[in-house]
Scaffold this motif. Sequence first.
Motif, PDB file in Angstrom:
ATOM      1  N   TYR A 426     -40.673 -40.603  -7.722  1.00  0.00           N
ATOM      2  CA  TYR A 426     -41.962 -40.529  -8.061  1.00  0.00           C
ATOM      3  C   TYR A 426     -42.748 -40.153  -6.942  1.00  0.00           C
ATOM      4  O   TYR A 426     -43.765 -39.319  -6.930  1.00  0.00           O
ATOM      5  CB  TYR A 426     -42.493 -41.865  -8.880  1.00  0.00           C
ATOM      6  CG  TYR A 426     -41.833 -41.770 -10.302  1.00  0.00           C
ATOM      7  CD1 TYR A 426     -41.904 -41.201 -11.410  1.00  0.00           C
ATOM      8  CD2 TYR A 426     -40.994 -42.874 -10.339  1.00  0.00           C
ATOM      9  CE1 TYR A 426     -41.198 -41.342 -12.542  1.00  0.00           C
ATOM     10  CE2 TYR A 426     -40.172 -43.131 -11.435  1.00  0.00           C
ATOM     11  CZ  TYR A 426     -40.323 -42.335 -12.538  1.00  0.00           C
ATOM     12  OH  TYR A 426     -39.771 -42.644 -13.704  1.00  0.00           O
ATOM     13  N   ALA A 427     -42.579 -40.843  -5.811  1.00  0.00           N
ATOM     14  CA  ALA A 427     -43.561 -40.713  -4.663  1.00  0.00           C
ATOM     15  C   ALA A 427     -43.010 -39.106  -3.996  1.00  0.00           C
ATOM     16  O   ALA A 427     -43.851 -38.518  -3.602  1.00  0.00           O
ATOM     17  CB  ALA A 427     -43.137 -41.704  -3.617  1.00  0.00           C
ATOM     18  N   LYS A 428     -41.772 -38.924  -4.340  1.00  0.00           N
ATOM     19  CA  LYS A 428     -41.258 -37.593  -3.407  1.00  0.00           C
ATOM     20  C   LYS A 428     -41.708 -36.481  -4.306  1.00  0.00           C
ATOM     21  O   LYS A 428     -42.190 -35.658  -3.748  1.00  0.00           O
ATOM     22  CB  LYS A 428     -39.631 -37.614  -3.680  1.00  0.00           C
ATOM     23  CG  LYS A 428     -38.950 -36.362  -3.058  1.00  0.00           C
ATOM     24  CD  LYS A 428     -37.570 -36.208  -3.522  1.00  0.00           C
ATOM     25  CE  LYS A 428     -36.929 -34.936  -2.909  1.00  0.00           C
ATOM     26  NZ  LYS A 428     -35.526 -34.889  -3.240  1.00  0.00           N
ATOM     27  N   ASN A 429     -41.906 -36.736  -5.644  1.00  0.00           N
ATOM     28  CA  ASN A 429     -42.264 -35.598  -6.390  1.00  0.00           C
ATOM     29  C   ASN A 429     -44.032 -35.352  -6.466  1.00  0.00           C
ATOM     30  O   ASN A 429     -44.441 -34.365  -6.523  1.00  0.00           O
ATOM     31  CB  ASN A 429     -42.203 -35.849  -7.944  1.00  0.00           C
ATOM     32  CG  ASN A 429     -40.582 -35.465  -8.371  1.00  0.00           C
ATOM     33  OD1 ASN A 429     -39.926 -34.885  -7.556  1.00  0.00           O
ATOM     34  ND2 ASN A 429     -40.210 -36.234  -9.575  1.00  0.00           N
ATOM     35  N   ALA A 430     -44.432 -36.250  -6.110  1.00  0.00           N
ATOM     36  CA  ALA A 430     -46.113 -36.501  -5.953  1.00  0.00           C
ATOM     37  C   ALA A 430     -46.387 -35.733  -4.725  1.00  0.00           C
ATOM     38  O   ALA A 430     -47.312 -35.003  -4.777  1.00  0.00           O
ATOM     39  CB  ALA A 430     -46.590 -38.056  -6.057  1.00  0.00           C
TER      40      ALA A 430
END
Length: 518
Positions: A426-430
């Motif tokens: 999720y942090a990577k996609n953000a």
Amino acid sequence: MPKTILGISIVAISLNVVLGAKILGLFPLPINSHRNLYTPLVQELVQRGHHVTVISPYEETIDSKNGSLRSIVLTGFVDWMTDGMKHVRTFDLADTNIFQKLQTVLTFLETMSEMTLGHRNVQRLIHSKETFDVVIITELLTHAHKALAPHFKAPLVSFSTIGLSSFTNLLVGNPAPPSYVPDLFSDYSSKMTFPERLTNSLMHLYTQVCFNWYVYPQQKELMKKYVPGEYDFDQVIHNISLVLLNSHPSINQPVPIVPNVIEIGGFHIKPPKQLPQDLQEYLDNAPNGVIYFSMGSNLKSAELPMAKRDTFVKTFAKLKQKVIWKWEEDVLPGQPENVKVDKWLPQSGILAHPNTRLFITHGGLLSTTETIYHGVPVLAIPVAADQKLNAQRITKEGFGLLLEYHEISETTLTQKLDELLNNPKYAKNAKECSKIFQDRLTGPMETAVYWVEYVIRHKGAPHLKVAGVDLPWYKYMLLDVGLFIVLSLVLSLYVFCKLTKILISLCVPSKSPKLKRS
């Protein structure tokens, strides 16, 4: 050298066409989130040397050595909104269906439209002999407001705070197939099931009916009542030179747009200011990170039902992360030690801090835009308006999760938080969405100002308009063609059946009557 001087002179002359232009902005909605959007644009236009008149519920001021700002205040609007919301339980809006939401919005905007045009300060301006170089209005189904453009002899710019919608598509001939473009009030993604596509199509037709048989006639009467002069209503509402959209493909799903529709999503975001010392230290001293929780400026966490509030309190108390909660009252009952509350918080600054791990939000467009800009994962709890649509996009892009309001419990909230905090995707996609959002040829504010000035330079830029704006809605949707095809097929089938019956009767000899024996 002479050619260089000539070139500079030509550029100077062309710039003088727009420098110092008289601009009228009409932004009547008494909601802070809308004010937070139009104010940066107004300020930038003033700084560019323009003379801007703003009609809004607030006293607008700005210090500038370049242009000027005049504020025409819609006195009483803020009190009207506050009084009206006293009897509304905002979180109950989560349980209304899309048809109810549309009807509620139409009723509210009808009242606000008449209050705006009938306001004594607006009437004073209307009956003055002023003219403007361009009129900018918020696109809110308040179509009677568009008559101010021809009244002041100016081209019209529509400012859409929510991105593309049926509000604007019909007025500029923008295609929006209901097969993959969900209605603004729905919670569908672009990949809809058959029942969802059916509902979305019915909503599309329902919107058309509402606009053409309810909204347009009512707004036409308001135009005649409050704006002097003889204007063709159809020409007034379709004579839009430019639409500025608060959208971007990193936030909103990609859709086709016509040439005079320009996306400027994120134009209001500025580099965050230094945080207050106590907040800075709270974030700095958070080894396990911080969760930021805010339901925006219109929804208030303090109005959460007691059971929902206690769910958040008990769940947060079990976390190793710190929590910053926008809480609009002095005391949060049962406040855990790891939770810091405040009535107002510098959202952009908090989201920009490297220790911010997660943003719990209602999914409003401004909050969604800011979290994408800063690359922070999201837990979206949508309640009303376009929030469910934004939440669907958040989950589709993979930088957040959706938690339905009616599904909030300690179990569901804990599960969502565990997934978002412990799964690095999720942090990577953000961060990836943030890169896409910020990777532009020019900044969104530069784009917005350029196109407003472009419309002024080119006297309304009629060359950008598509022919679809001149078609009645039934022609634009090819309903007349569809009806012709259906009638032709029915007629052809009828003729075919008749001819077949005749041919059969000719080819098959009729039985001769039997002779009776004597």
